[in-house]
Every structure is written in C-alpha cells, then in structure tokens.
Enzyme design. Structure first.
Site, PDB file in Angstrom:
ATOM      1  N   ASP A  60     -14.776 -60.402   1.358  1.00 13.52           N
ATOM      2  CA  ASP A  60     -14.725 -60.781   2.909  1.00 13.52           C
ATOM      3  C   ASP A  60     -15.918 -61.230   3.437  1.00 13.52           C
ATOM      4  OD1 ASP A  60     -12.197 -59.116   3.118  1.00 13.52           O
ATOM      5  OD2 ASP A  60     -13.416 -57.483   2.673  1.00 13.52           O
ATOM      6  N   ASP A 120     -14.643 -54.656   3.794  1.00 14.55           N
ATOM      7  CA  ASP A 120     -15.711 -54.217   2.932  1.00 14.55           C
ATOM      8  C   ASP A 120     -15.988 -54.863   1.392  1.00 14.55           C
ATOM      9  OD1 ASP A 120     -13.169 -53.594   1.796  1.00 14.55           O
ATOM     10  OD2 ASP A 120     -13.477 -51.647   1.392  1.00 14.55           O
ATOM     11  N   LYS A 161       5.389 -51.483 -21.051  1.00 15.76           N
ATOM     12  CA  LYS A 161       5.531 -51.100 -19.875  1.00 15.76           C
ATOM     13  C   LYS A 161       5.780 -49.749 -19.501  1.00 15.76           C
ATOM     14  CE  LYS A 161       5.823 -55.694 -17.677  1.00 15.76           C
ATOM     15  NZ  LYS A 161       6.431 -56.595 -16.510  1.00 15.76           N
ATOM     16  N   ASP A 177      -9.253 -56.764   6.833  1.00 14.18           N
ATOM     17  CA  ASP A 177      -8.692 -56.689   5.258  1.00 14.18           C
ATOM     18  C   ASP A 177      -7.827 -55.508   5.323  1.00 14.18           C
ATOM     19  OD1 ASP A 177      -8.743 -56.967   2.583  1.00 14.18           O
ATOM     20  OD2 ASP A 177     -10.220 -55.643   2.517  1.00 14.18           O
TER      21      ASP A 177
END
Length: 1070
Positions: A701, A697, A470, A358
């Site tokens: 996953d 983690d 934004k 990852d």
C-alpha cells in the site's frame, strides 16, 4: 551476484528475481554455497570469513531509511510559506522606510512594528515546525526499532545472528511464527505456509515447497519474501536478496519517486495570499502616487504611507490563528486515535471525495473466522446473531450431534495451537495457518474442556494438508462402539466427498445418495458465493478387529491407512470478517457524499462479498444485472449500472474513456491489484479532480499512501514502510476512527472559515482609516501600532475561540456534500486546468527557482488567473466570494461607518471639535504648536494629541465591540446567529473576556496608554454607540442569511438507499 534491478520502459522498477527458475545446482554455483537436501541442518553453508566479506561488499540487510531533511531546512520550509513571506516582506519594507527617513522614524514605535511582523512570521513557522517534529517523534516510537534474530548455518553449524547481518548465499532456517528476514529460495520444507498479505494483499496462506512451475516470482512456490510471516511448518532456504534489493525494498523505493501534491487548504491559502498581495500592492502604489502628487508628500513620506496601507490590508494575525486552530484540532484528533503527521492533513481528511481502502487488515480483521456450519442437513451460524447473514441459519448449538462432532474435529484434526492459555480465546495468539487458527478459536470457545482434548484423545497418526491431496488426516485414540481408533479428515469439499460412502443425517450415518450430493452442492455454492473459504469434514470409526489400539500406520508403500468409505459430516465456511464498526463507518462516509472504493490484492469474488457486507457495494454490477434480466452482458446499458468490479489484469490496458467510466460509478472495487496498480488508480482519480484518501497497512500500500492527498496507515498492524509513507496514522487500527477524522476535518474547515471571515472583516476599518487620512484628509484615525494590536491583540483571543466550536448540527455536518464535489462539469474543468498547467510547466522548466517563484507571484496580474478565479464552481473554498463580500464590502462597510461615528463623537464629546475642524487642520494636526478651531478655541499641541488619542481610542474600541457581534454572526454557517448552539462554546466568552481586558488595558490604564497614544478618559458612551452598530450588523446578517438560504439552499448528499446501519460500541466509540 544477485542480479541487477530491471526496469521497464516506463521507468517502473520490476521484481528482478530469477533464481526461482534455476536448478539447485545452478543456485549453489551462483552463490558459491553448498546445501544438503537430504539433511538440511547438516548443510555446510558459508564460512564466517566469506559471510563477513559479503557483508562488507553488499552492506547490511536493512532498508535504507528515508532521507531526512535537516531540522533547520524544515523550519525554513515553513518560514518560506507565502503568508509568512508576506509578513516578512511587510517587516522588511517598514525597516526600508525607516532607513529612507530616519529622522522622522527613529525614536518612534515604527521600527518595532517591523520587528514584530518579522517575529510573528518566525512564530508561525515555529508552531508548524514543532507540531510536525512532535508527530514525527511519536511515529518513530511506533516503528520497529528492535533488530530481529535469525538462525543461519555457517561452517556447518547453526548459529543465531541479527537479521541485518544476513548476507547473500546464507542458509537460513525458518519456522512457524518467524518473520522472514530476506528473500530466499527454499530447498527443503515441511508443511511450510507463509502469509504474504502485507506484500500482495492475498489473505490466504501460501504453501511453499522446493518445486516450482511458475515464471512470475510473486507466484513462485519456492520463493519466500522479506517481511512476510511463516504461519505453518518449517524450512531451509538460500538468501538471494537482502536490504533494498528485496521485493519489499523495491516496493518501498516506489515511494521515493512519488510526491504528495499540495493540500486543498494550502492551495486556497496561497490563492488568498496572492489576492491580498495583488489588491494591497495596487492600492499601495495608487496611494503612493496620490500622496506624492496630490498631497505634496516627499518620497519618504509617500513610501511610509504606502507601506502602512499595504500592512493594513494584511491580516497579520491570520497565519497564527490558522496554525493554532490546526494544532488544537490535531491534538483533539490524537485524543480520538488519529495521529496527524502534517498539520494541514487535519483539514484534508474532511475534504476527501474518494476514500480508497485496502481490504485485508484494514476493512477486515486479517483473522479467519468460522461463519456457517452445515451438518445433518441443517445450517448453523457461528457469529453474532445481529448480522443480516444470520437469517440464513440458526444459532450454532452443540446439543446437535453433528455440530458437536464438527467442533471436536476442528480441534483434533489440526496442527494449530495457542501460544499461551492466558486471556480470552478470541485474542490469544495462535501458531498455525489462518484457517486452522479460525477453526481452533471457534471450537475452543464452544467446548468447555478443549485444553484437555488432545490428552484425552491422543494423535497416533497424521498426514498434513498438501496441494496434491488437498486434505489433511489425523487418527486418534478415541473409544467408540466398535473399536479404539477414530479417523478425521478435513479439506477441499469435492475431494473429501469423493472419500465418503455414507452421510451423517443428524442422528446416524446413512448411505450417501444423489439427494445428499445435491444438498452438498447447493450449500457449497451458497457458502462460496459469500466469498468464504469452505472446508468439508469426514470421519471413520475404525473397527477394532482390523485396527487395534496399537496398530502402526504407515505413509510409505504399502499404504495401510483408510482412504475410502468415510462418513461425510458436513461443511464449515470461514471468512476474514469485517472489523467491528467498519460497516457503519463506510455507511457514514457514503452519507457524507464520500465515495469509498476497495483496492485489494484479493480475489474479485471475495472482495465483492466483503464489499456487500460493509455498505461498500449495494447495487448490481453489470454481470449480476445481466443475470437477473437473462440477457448478455453487452446488452445491459452502461447508464443502468452504478457498481463495478475490476480485475487487476485489465488495469494496464484500460483506455482514458474506460477510466472515466469506472470513476463515474458510485461503487467501485479493484481486485488482484499490484502496488503499481494501486498507485496508478490514485493518480487517475486525482487527475479527475478527486481529493483522494488511501488507507492501508501493507508494504504493497505504501506507494499509493505516499501519492494520495492523504495516506492513512494502521499503527498496530501496519508495516513500518506504510507508516513512513502515510500522512496520518490510525493509532487503534479502527477504520471507524477515519469517520471521526472526517468529522473533525469538516468541523475544522467550518471553524477555519468562520475564523478567517471574522478576522478579515476588521481589515476594512483599518484600510479606510488610511484611505480617508490621505483623501479627505483627516488626522490618522488608527495608528500603525494600534492596527498591529488589533491583529495580534484581542483578535487572536476571539478568533482562537473558534477552535472549540462544536458543529452547528452534528448530523448535518456529515450529510453535507464534500466541499469539492466531483461532477461532470468539474472533471472537464480539471482536465482543462491540468492541460494548461502542463503547458506552463513546459514553458518554465528551464527557469531557476527564483524565476519560478516570481512567475507564481505574477499570476494574479494576468487575465487568465482572474478568469479561473471568477469561473462559477460548485465547490466551497476556504476563502470564497461570499466570504470576501461579507468581510470587505458588507460587514466591513458597516463596521467602518460605526468606527468613524465613534471617532468623530469621542473628539467632539471631549474637546468640542467638529469634523470640519479635523478636515481643515488635518495636515498639521499634532505637529503644529497651535491650531484654531471653528469655536474660536486655540488648541495646543498636547491638546491636539489628546483629541487624536481620544478619537483613535474610540475607533480601536469600536472595532473590538463590533467584532464581538461579528464573532457570533460568523458562527452561523448552516443556520442563523442565535439559538443554543451559539452558547455551547464556553471558550467564546473566555475569548471575549480576555480580548476586552486586553483592549481596555491598552486604552484606560496608564502608563500603558502613553506609549500607544490612547486617551484614558475616553467616554463609555462610545461603547454604547459601538453596541448599536453591532446590533445593526446582527440584524443585517439575519436578513442576508434569510435571502441567501431562500435563493441558494444548502446542498446535502443524496440519500443512499439500502445502507445497513446498526450502531455498535465500535462504530459509536461508546
């Protein structure tokens, strides 16, 4: 209530939330709850009675713990390992032989031999069971066992409850810093942002509002998920999923349907056991027939002898040796911050060919960090100058007016703040989203008096960042030449630039020109191409005549705050930087021939940019190669491309050929992947023969961690679900610890192979002792008890010393190819074996467990099995033909000759009995009252037993002494059995000393020798003869190794061009 789990046609569990599409009235009706959107804190919520009722109906708001197997059943699983079953079978067979002929066996040591074999099997299982339970208890201490709290509104009152008591329909209040306790639909928010990285892999904080236009619940802006974090703002939401029905629960449930396949080592040991069993069984049956037919033995005697032959083939001490070597290695790995939950995972890490990792939190720090600062036309670099990216800029210097002003803006135009003022700035926890936290940390490290900045320049007005503007604005009391107030704006670069009419050139504001805009565009594109998040900053000194110090600004119509004619000050780019040591760690993996692949939920450009910084991607992709050549992408030959980035949207439609093409590349990145995709990627890689390691983690996953050959979770940043699914945990979250683990895994494989080669070699002198006893015949050269005392005595001392062997060549160990490299030929073979296995599974699917077990035992007796075993392969196995040739044919034969020479010599030296006398009287030796030998001497029964004891003692000693030479010979895996490396392991000499003491005690110390039938007067001359044969063995091994190295050189990994290797204290551990 809450909907049912939906599944697709493949049986995959889907996210079943649909409440994000409902209106607020429909939501209130479905959950029978009343909310107040005008004043959320005044909502009625559920009554306490209704909450209690729903808790009773739906259960606690917690994930179901993984099903735990009873410790006794776990122990039996270890006991039923093939090697232990083999020992149990030998032990039971001995008891059967005792039962067949009790008169000759009861009262002897034979029954004890059977008991010891069974005890050894239980001891092996006990050691494995203890190690697994110990690792599990350590893991349990890592998991979060403290119940979280949450604020809910019930009966019109806000109250704090345990998160596990939250029910469907509860109204929950969340704020910055909270861990979200359930899946919720938000009906009121204030600047709410959440971190979904543990769930989706997306590093950017996600804005959440009551309005939503997305169909996909994972993208819906009004949904927040259990287990994710609030990084900014606050809000109120209605709970729509709890416990296992939450998205995190559904992802966790994916792991329950996945099983980790057997480790390479367990498969190889299983194959070795089958080979040994097959050979031993065939020899035992042949010897039984010879004994009964040729020697005239009765059935009981023939069976006893057949069992003895079978036992002599089995290296009884090998299972204990392997288990203890793995245990010692696991303890050593724990000292290097790698916790192994399964003993065989120690070796699996060293065998991996593909490491899928990852990005967020594993390769990167999951902490946004300022990288580039551009102001006044100058580019500054804010990180370590040792980075290759520093070449594009100069060190950040606050003596520059623009840089100094940008740092002040970073602190003042922000809602982020430190939770405490203790400790270094870089490690202080921050309340606020990741971007503002990065700006805060960077500026606070540069400005000395940052803690008083807010008091000196108080904020009088603020417009938080929102998806419509934004940009964010703050107005501060800050005296300047023309007034008291200063406006600061930060936000999306193109939006902020539109608000500006002047440009800060490093000294003063000047009119904004097209040239300035071109510089802006070039710099913006440069930063974005690096995968950075880019923010623009602008300021405006408000004139005092229009905006006095007490001016009241308003967000409502008519708007009276300035929105144009600002001065553009510059750009700041942030990245989630790689963890320290990751670049070198991936470089070492690639040097070791291991393919490292990124599998992330993040954007492809961001993933590729990080990959290029950490040695994961060095070559051009098809797209970049086409751009360089100025040709369309489809005109770039596939053979020219060795790097590829795959978007998750493509995964479901990939063909078999496309998957094969992807995994043929050296550099692979999968981006925008879902948990299902990660699982699919792992399965595809395994189907091609890869031994797959997965690091991660997040909850997303966990399915891949469970399915991988070796799942590696993070301890500090990892979720509980990922830790449960993994087979190994990095205690310090340092990816570089993976390299330490790979090195340890490769070393333990080398040491295990040395130990097995060493241990199995002594089997042949034991087998030949039984064979010649029957065929020649001879008085038995080595009793069953002494065979057991070889295997479970001095051999354990010597074989265990390999556990502490250092690598012969530390650099060389990590430059070797993986022991099971994936090549085009191996892929074809793997697919063929998989097809054959599928046919076999179909054929045996209706068999009972016992039937399947017997079917597996029958495999070694099939031509198909031997064709597969003998097929040429590039891989290196724990027990290969080279090892078997050395142990059973070459060294085994030399040692056997040495043992028989000292056997005959000892009997002749002490009693002047010639070999011909032994052959002539073998059938009655030790049982007849007297025998007459060729010299005319009459030997009594006691003298016959003494002579046999002298011969057996010499034979036993010869095995031990020659094995001491073999101990050093087997150390030479990469070089020759001499040099300094042979003497680096002090445990080798300790093992030899303990083994020698043990052996000498059994032979020379009464009354120990009386029960064993050894002869305490055995001459030391047998030692010298044994040493002579040991030297012959050593010389032969050197010649053999020289020929082997010349004809079949060791294959090292190809050199990877372009690796950036700059050792640091994180990558070296120093």
């Amino acid at each position: 209530m809450g909907g049912a789990d939906a599944k697709d046609g493949s049986g995959e569990k889907k996210v079943d939330i649909d409440e994000h599409l409902l209106t607020l009235d429909e939501l209130q009706k479905r959950y029978n709850v009343t909310v107040n959107t005008t004043k959320p804190s005044a909502s009625e919520g559920l009554s306490e009675a209704e909450a209690a009722k729903r808790l009773q109906e739906n259960g606690l708001n917690q994930l179901s713990p993984p099903k735990q197997r009873h410790p006794i059943l776990k122990f039996l699983d270890h006991l039923m390992g093939l090697f232990n079953l083999l020992l149990l079978a030998c032990g039971v067979a001995i008891f059967i032989s005792v039962g067949i002929d009790p008169a000759d066996n009861i009262g002897t040591i034979i029954p004890y031999v059977g008991g010891i074999l069974i005890l050894v099997a239980f001891m092996n299982a006990g050691i494995e069971f203890y190690q697994v339970q110990k690792s599990q208890s350590i893991l349990s201490s890592f998991l979060n066992l403290i119940p979280a709290k949450a604020y809910v509104i019930r009966a019109g009152k806000s109250t704090q409850v345990n998160a596990i008591e939250i029910v469907l329909g509860d109204i929950v209040y969340i704020r910055s810093g909270d861990k979200i306790p359930a899946d919720m639909i938000m009906f009121a928010t204030t600047d709410l942002k959440v971190d979904n990285s543990s769930l989706t892999g997306e590093a950017d904080p996600q804005e959440r509002t009551p309005k939503n236009t997305h169909q996909n619940p994972l993208e819906a802006t009004n949904v927040i998920f259990n287990g994710t974090l609030v990084v900014n703002g606050e809000g109120y939401g209605v709970v729509v999923r709890t416990g296992d029905n939450t998205v995190i629960g559904q992802i966790a449930s994916l792991t329950t349907g996945e099983e980790r396949r057997s480790s390479p080592m367990s498969e190889e040991i299983e194959l070795f056991v089958k080979l040994i069993t097959c050979v031993a069984a065939v020899c035992a049956i042949i010897f039984l027939i010879i004994g009964v037919v040729a020697r005239g033995q009765n059935a009981a005697q023939g069976l006893n002898f057949a069992i003895g032959t079978f036992v002599s083939f089995v290296p009884e001490g090998l299972p204990a040796t392997v288990t203890m070597l793995l245990t010692i290695a696991a303890k050593r790995m724990a000292g290097r911050n790698v916790l192994v939950k399964d003993l065989q995972g120690v070796e699996t890490l060293g065998a991996i060919t593909l490491l899928a990792t990852d990005k967020t939190g594993t390769l990167t720090r999951n902490q946004m960090t300022v990288t580039y600062v551009w102001t006044g036309g100058r580019m500054f670099y804010a990180q370590s100058q040792s980075s290759t990216e520093a070449q594009h800029a100069i060190p950040l210097d606050l003596a520059d007016a623009g840089a100094d002003e940008l740092m002040h803006m970073s602190l003042l135009c922000s809602r982020a703040r430190f939770e405490s003022n203790e400790g270094p700035v870089s490690t202080r926890p921050v309340l606020g989203d990741a971007t503002e936290a990065g700006l805060l940390r960077n500026a606070a490290a540069k400005i000395v008096d940052f803690e008083t900045l807010g008091d000196r320049f108080p904020k009088v007005f603020e417009i938080p960042f929102n998806s419509e503007n934004k940009w964010a604005m703050t107005i501060h009391k800050k005296r300047h030449a023309t007034g008291e107030l200063m406006v600061y704006i930060k936000g999306a670069p193109e939006r902020v630039l539109r608000l500006c009419s002047t440009f800060f050139d490093g000294k003063q504001p000047v009119p904004l020109t097209e040239q300035h805009k071109a510089q802006f565009e070039e710099t913006y594109q440069f930063m974005a191409s690096k995968g950075h998040r880019v923010l623009a900053f602008a300021a405006l000194a408000l004139p005092g005549d229009k905006f006095p110090a007490d001016f009241v600004f308003s967000k409502e119509e008519p708007i009276n705050y300035p929105r144009d004619n600002l001065t553009f000050y510059g750009l700041i780019s942030l990245e989630d930087p790689p963890k320290h040591g990751v670049r070198e760690a991936i470089g070492h993996c690639r040097e070791a021939g291991i393919r490292v692949m990124m599998v992330t939920g993040d954007h492809p450009l961001t993933a590729e940019a990080i990959g290029r910084k950490i040695n994961l991607m060095l070559q051009d992709t098809k797209e970049s190669l086409a751009a360089k050549r100025g040709v369309p992408i489809d005109q770039v030959p596939e053979s020219d491309v060795n790097a590829i980035v795959i978007h998750g949207e493509r995964i479901d439609s990939l063909t078999e050929a496309e998957w094969d093409n992807i995994f043929s590349k050296d550099e692979i990145i999968f981006a925008r992947t879902s948990p299902k995709h990660k699982l699919q990627i792992v399965k595809r890689a395994q189907s091609l023969g890869h031994i797959v390691g997965v690091t991660g983690d997040g909850v997303n996953d966990s399915p891949a961690l469970k399915k991988a050959d070796l799942g590696i979770a993070m301890n500090q940043s990892g979720s509980d679900v990922s830790k449960e699914a993994a087979a190994m945990i990095l205690i310090d979250d340092n990816f570089a610890s993976t390299v330490n683990g790979i090195e340890e895994g490769r070393l333990i494989f080398q040491n295990l192979k040395k130990s097995i080669q060493y241990t199995v070699t002594h089997t042949m002198p034991e087998v030949w002792a039984n064979l010649l006893y029957l065929v020649v015949p001879l008085p038995l050269p080595l009793s069953a008890v002494l065979i057991l005392l070889v295997d479970l005595g001095f051999e354990l001392f010597l074989a265990l010393s390999y556990a502490w062997d250092p690598p012969e060549n530390k650099t060389g160990l990590m430059k070797l190819l993986p022991r099971k490299p994936v090549t085009p030929d191996s892929v074809i073979r793997t697919k063929r074996i998989a097809a054959r296995a599928a046919q076999h599974a179909e054929r045996t699917k209706n068999m009972s467990k016992f039937g399947k077990f017997m079917d597996s035992l029958s495999k070694p007796f099939t031509a198909e099995f031997w064709a597969e075993v003998m097929e040429p392969k590039e891989e290196e196995t724990l027990v290969d033909l080279d090892l078997l040739s050395w142990s059973y044919i070459e060294a085994g034969s030399i040692m056997t000759v040495g043992c028989f020479v000292v056997y005959f010599f000892a009997i002749w030296y002490h009693f002047k009995i010639y070999p011909s006398d032994l052959v002539k009287n073998a059938s009655v030796w030790g049982t007849a009252d007297s025998v007459t030998i060729s010299t005319g001497k009459v030997l009594t029964k006691d003298e016959q037993l003494d002579a046999l004891g002298a011969g057996q003692s010499a034979y036993y000693l010869a095995i031990m002494i020659q094995q001491c030479f073999n101990l050093f010979i087997c150390k030479a895996r990469l070089g020759f059995p001499f040099g300094a490396v042979m003497f680096q392991n002090a445990k080798t000499f300790l093992g030899m000393f303990c083994g020698a003491i043990f052996t000498m005690a059994l032979v020379y110390i009464p009354p120990i020798n009386l029960g064993l039938g050894t002869y305490w007067r055995t001459t030391p001359f047998v030692w010298l003869i044994s040493v002579g044969f040991g030297i012959v063995l050593l010389v032969y091994s050197v010649i053999r190794l020289a020929i082997k190295r010349a004809s079949n050189p060791i294959k090292y990994s190809k050199i990877v061009v372009g690796l950036q290797m700059h050792p640091t204290r994180w990558s070296t551990g120093k």
